[in-house]
Design a protein around this motif. Structure first.
Motif, PDB file in Angstrom:
ATOM      1  N   ARG A  33      44.179 -37.314  47.280  1.00 56.10           N
ATOM      2  CA  ARG A  33      44.747 -35.926  47.461  1.00 56.10           C
ATOM      3  C   ARG A  33      46.124 -35.753  47.054  1.00 56.10           C
ATOM      4  O   ARG A  33      46.773 -34.626  46.679  1.00 56.10           O
ATOM      5  CB  ARG A  33      44.355 -35.208  48.835  1.00 56.10           C
ATOM      6  CG  ARG A  33      44.416 -33.721  48.686  1.00 56.10           C
ATOM      7  CD  ARG A  33      43.363 -33.264  49.940  1.00 56.10           C
ATOM      8  NE  ARG A  33      42.038 -33.142  49.730  1.00 56.10           N
ATOM      9  CZ  ARG A  33      41.489 -32.429  48.813  1.00 56.10           C
ATOM     10  NH1 ARG A  33      42.074 -31.847  48.031  1.00 56.10           N
ATOM     11  NH2 ARG A  33      39.875 -32.670  49.104  1.00 56.10           N
TER      12      ARG A  33
ATOM     13  N   ILE B 176      40.819 -41.149  50.312  1.00 56.40           N
ATOM     14  CA  ILE B 176      40.916 -39.614  49.795  1.00 56.40           C
ATOM     15  C   ILE B 176      42.300 -38.992  50.106  1.00 56.40           C
ATOM     16  O   ILE B 176      42.625 -38.293  49.608  1.00 56.40           O
ATOM     17  CB  ILE B 176      39.664 -38.937  50.900  1.00 56.40           C
ATOM     18  CG1 ILE B 176      38.383 -39.474  50.420  1.00 56.40           C
ATOM     19  CG2 ILE B 176      39.729 -37.475  50.657  1.00 56.40           C
ATOM     20  CD1 ILE B 176      37.107 -38.915  51.096  1.00 56.40           C
ATOM     21  N   SER B 177      42.766 -39.562  51.302  1.00 51.43           N
ATOM     22  CA  SER B 177      43.978 -38.965  51.649  1.00 51.43           C
ATOM     23  C   SER B 177      45.219 -39.430  50.298  1.00 51.43           C
ATOM     24  O   SER B 177      45.991 -38.562  49.959  1.00 51.43           O
ATOM     25  CB  SER B 177      44.490 -38.969  52.911  1.00 51.43           C
ATOM     26  OG  SER B 177      44.772 -40.765  53.140  1.00 51.43           O
TER      27      SER B 177
ATOM     28  N   GLU C 190      35.680 -32.222  48.035  1.00 53.05           N
ATOM     29  CA  GLU C 190      35.285 -33.642  47.527  1.00 53.05           C
ATOM     30  C   GLU C 190      34.197 -33.632  47.165  1.00 53.05           C
ATOM     31  O   GLU C 190      32.979 -33.123  47.669  1.00 53.05           O
ATOM     32  CB  GLU C 190      35.516 -34.542  48.402  1.00 53.05           C
ATOM     33  CG  GLU C 190      36.942 -34.781  48.902  1.00 53.05           C
ATOM     34  CD  GLU C 190      37.359 -34.684  50.318  1.00 53.05           C
ATOM     35  OE1 GLU C 190      36.315 -35.113  51.312  1.00 53.05           O
ATOM     36  OE2 GLU C 190      38.430 -34.476  50.791  1.00 53.05           O
TER      37      GLU C 190
ATOM     38  N   TRP D 189      41.435 -32.788  38.958  1.00 51.28           N
ATOM     39  CA  TRP D 189      40.778 -33.634  39.649  1.00 51.28           C
ATOM     40  C   TRP D 189      41.096 -35.223  39.820  1.00 51.28           C
ATOM     41  O   TRP D 189      41.915 -35.330  38.919  1.00 51.28           O
ATOM     42  CB  TRP D 189      39.238 -33.772  39.211  1.00 51.28           C
ATOM     43  CG  TRP D 189      38.656 -32.581  38.770  1.00 51.28           C
ATOM     44  CD1 TRP D 189      38.771 -31.156  39.270  1.00 51.28           C
ATOM     45  CD2 TRP D 189      37.291 -32.459  38.399  1.00 51.28           C
ATOM     46  NE1 TRP D 189      37.891 -30.179  38.808  1.00 51.28           N
ATOM     47  CE2 TRP D 189      36.885 -31.261  38.162  1.00 51.28           C
ATOM     48  CE3 TRP D 189      36.418 -33.356  37.648  1.00 51.28           C
ATOM     49  CZ2 TRP D 189      35.714 -30.660  37.526  1.00 51.28           C
ATOM     50  CZ3 TRP D 189      35.324 -32.947  37.137  1.00 51.28           C
ATOM     51  CH2 TRP D 189      34.940 -31.638  36.841  1.00 51.28           C
TER      52      TRP D 189
ATOM     53  N   VAL E  38      37.877 -35.658  43.752  1.00 51.79           N
ATOM     54  CA  VAL E  38      38.686 -34.887  44.763  1.00 51.79           C
ATOM     55  C   VAL E  38      39.324 -33.598  43.887  1.00 51.79           C
ATOM     56  O   VAL E  38      40.048 -34.106  42.913  1.00 51.79           O
ATOM     57  CB  VAL E  38      39.809 -35.788  45.406  1.00 51.79           C
ATOM     58  CG1 VAL E  38      40.697 -34.826  46.352  1.00 51.79           C
ATOM     59  CG2 VAL E  38      39.188 -36.918  46.188  1.00 51.79           C
TER      60      VAL E  38
ATOM     61  N   GLU F 239      41.091 -29.522  44.195  1.00 52.98           N
ATOM     62  CA  GLU F 239      41.744 -28.512  45.007  1.00 52.98           C
ATOM     63  C   GLU F 239      41.308 -28.025  46.290  1.00 52.98           C
ATOM     64  O   GLU F 239      41.701 -27.950  47.420  1.00 52.98           O
ATOM     65  CB  GLU F 239      42.247 -27.327  44.603  1.00 52.98           C
ATOM     66  CG  GLU F 239      43.497 -27.531  43.286  1.00 52.98           C
ATOM     67  CD  GLU F 239      44.885 -27.699  44.405  1.00 52.98           C
ATOM     68  OE1 GLU F 239      44.486 -27.386  45.565  1.00 52.98           O
ATOM     69  OE2 GLU F 239      45.714 -28.350  43.819  1.00 52.98           O
TER      70      GLU F 239
ATOM     71  N   LEU G  26      47.023 -35.933  43.581  1.00 55.37           N
ATOM     72  CA  LEU G  26      46.554 -34.627  42.714  1.00 55.37           C
ATOM     73  C   LEU G  26      47.864 -33.767  42.846  1.00 55.37           C
ATOM     74  O   LEU G  26      48.093 -33.269  41.545  1.00 55.37           O
ATOM     75  CB  LEU G  26      45.437 -33.951  43.529  1.00 55.37           C
ATOM     76  CG  LEU G  26      44.446 -33.024  43.106  1.00 55.37           C
ATOM     77  CD1 LEU G  26      43.678 -33.477  42.090  1.00 55.37           C
ATOM     78  CD2 LEU G  26      43.538 -32.354  44.086  1.00 55.37           C
TER      79      LEU G  26
END
Ligand code: C5P
Length: 402
Positions: free
Chosen positions: A342, A338-339, A378, A352, A373, A375, A345
């Motif tokens: 992000r 996830i990090s 999630e 997304w 993910v 802005e 992004l």
């Protein structure tokens, strides 16, 4: 849940599990009306099926009493969902080709309801090219599949072919009965009608010389499934694909490319688009030049490959003057999924990022666990088949435009 399904029991040893399925569904408040095929009645009797469902069991198209009481059209009209379990190779083949020569197959062709196929057959039959082609046809038509599970089979072999367990089938039935009708097949609503979706899929090939290239293991399955799912929701689909070994969905305009630079060019030519989904595993690098003739093995020792960076298609389209309204990138990660997503992004400038952990069997496999993910948050999908994950993503895209 006060719903009714129409269960078609095909001719396979797994038919006994369908008896349990009727009970599991009854406990969940779902009524079952059954069509027992001729083959199915070799494995379970109409008496036991009727005893469990508490309803008349339908068996033959040409039984005039049956037709007068409730014909094949009426049978599916009165159900919220049609389930074929066990779905034999024969039933799948007939349904895929529109062959309608008994009550079960005429009902499958006449129905305007979603159909869930729960296959059960010998592993070689399941893996055979005709069965796989037929399954793909039905998925492209918007139908649903569950299983088969892998394990030991009644025939003594091991592999995918076992029918899914009744509890799991009931879970899937419940989720389909609860589901948004925008997920329907070809006959369903078209929330993306009038939208143009551009999708990249597969790997790219970066030539070293006329016979050698740099590439990666991407199969194109997820991108093709997303193209099919967006097409089913009514979008006009342009699929820009690197070299893959799978058939394109019939709803998409397919543009075949090899290199990252060709892929970028094809995408730019396809603009304007409303939706851009960059699923392709674009090679990050290419050699600084590719030889016009095959590099000889013994010419001057081992050649050194100098790599240069490929254009970033996702980033380029995110910054394009005619930027699509919704730009979606993929992040294949093996750790801190996830990090990393992000961070991507922001770096790519897309709306997304669909993060997936590729440390398992995602690359080339048939399943995926996506995390979308954005802005603001999630949205984690469970582990699904790539076709089901694609439907969920397409539904989310449709919601975005609604
Ligand atoms: O950071 P990374 O390149 O792995 O990001 C992956 C995402 O970017 C995917 O959506 C992929 O399709 C896209 N991409 C691209 N062009 C590249 C590299 C990646 O469109 N050259």
């Amino acid at each position: 849940m006060d719903k009714r399904i129409l269960l078609i029991i095909g001719g396979g040893i797994a038919a006994y599990k369908s008896l349990f399925l009727i009970r599991v569904l009854a406990r969940r408040g779902i009524k079952t009306r059954v069509i027992l095929t001729k083959g199915g009645s070799e494995f379970v009797t109409a008496l036991s099926v009727g005893g469990l469902s508490g309803e008349k069991v339908f068996t033959d198209l040409f039984d005039l009493t049956d037709e007068a009481e409730m014909g094949h059209i009426e049978l599916s009209r009165n159900a919220d969902l049609v389930v074929v379990a066990p779905a034999t190779a024969d039933l799948i083949a007939k349904a895929a080709h529109g062959i309608a020569n008994d009550l079960a197959t005429t009902t499958l062709q006449a129905t305007d309801k979603r159909v869930l196929y729960v296959p059960a057959m010998n592993v070689r039959m399941w893996d055979s090219a005709p069965t796989q082609r037929n399954v793909k046809t039905l998925i492209d038509d918007g139908q649903y599949f569950l299983g088969p599970d892998e394990g030991e089979m009644a025939c003594g072999e091991f592999g995918p072919g076992r029918m899914a367990e009744p509890d799991n089938i009931a879970d899937k039935i419940e989720s389909l009965l609860r589901g948004d009708t925008s997920l329907d097949g070809l006959r369903g609503p078209k929330p993306l009608a009038g939208k143009h979706a551009l999708i990249t899929a597969g790997p790219t090939r970066e030539a070293i010389d006329p016979v050698r290239y740099l590439s990666n293991r991407s199969s194109g399955k997820q991108g093709y499934a997303i193209a099919a799912a967006l097409g089913r929701l009514g979008a006009k689909v342009t699929l820009v694909s690197g070299p893959v070994a799978i058939d394109p969905p019939s709803c998409a305009e397919l543009i075949r490319v090899e290199s990252a630079r060709d892929m970028l060019q094809a995408c730019e030519n396809a603009l304007p688009a409303d939706i851009f989904v960059a699923v392709a595993a674009v090679a990050d690098w290419r050699t600084d030049s590719s030889a016009d003739v095959k590099i000889k093995k013994d010419a001057s020792g081992i050649p050194a490959l100098k790599l240069v960076e490929n254009p970033d298609i996702l980033k380029t389209l995110s910054q394009a003057q005619s930027r699509p309204d919704l730009v979606i990138g993929f992040a294949a990660e093996t750790n801190d999924v996830i990090s990393h997503a992000r961070a991507k992004l922001g770096r790519k400038g897309c709306d997304w990022i669909v993060a997936n952990d590729v440390s398992g069997d995602v690359m080339g496999g048939d399943h995926n666990s996506m995390i979308v993910v954005t802005e603001t948050g999630e949205d984690s999908f469970p582990r699904l088949t790539k076709a089901d994950a694609a439907r969920r993503l397409a539904e989310k895209i449709a919601e975005h435009f609604s």
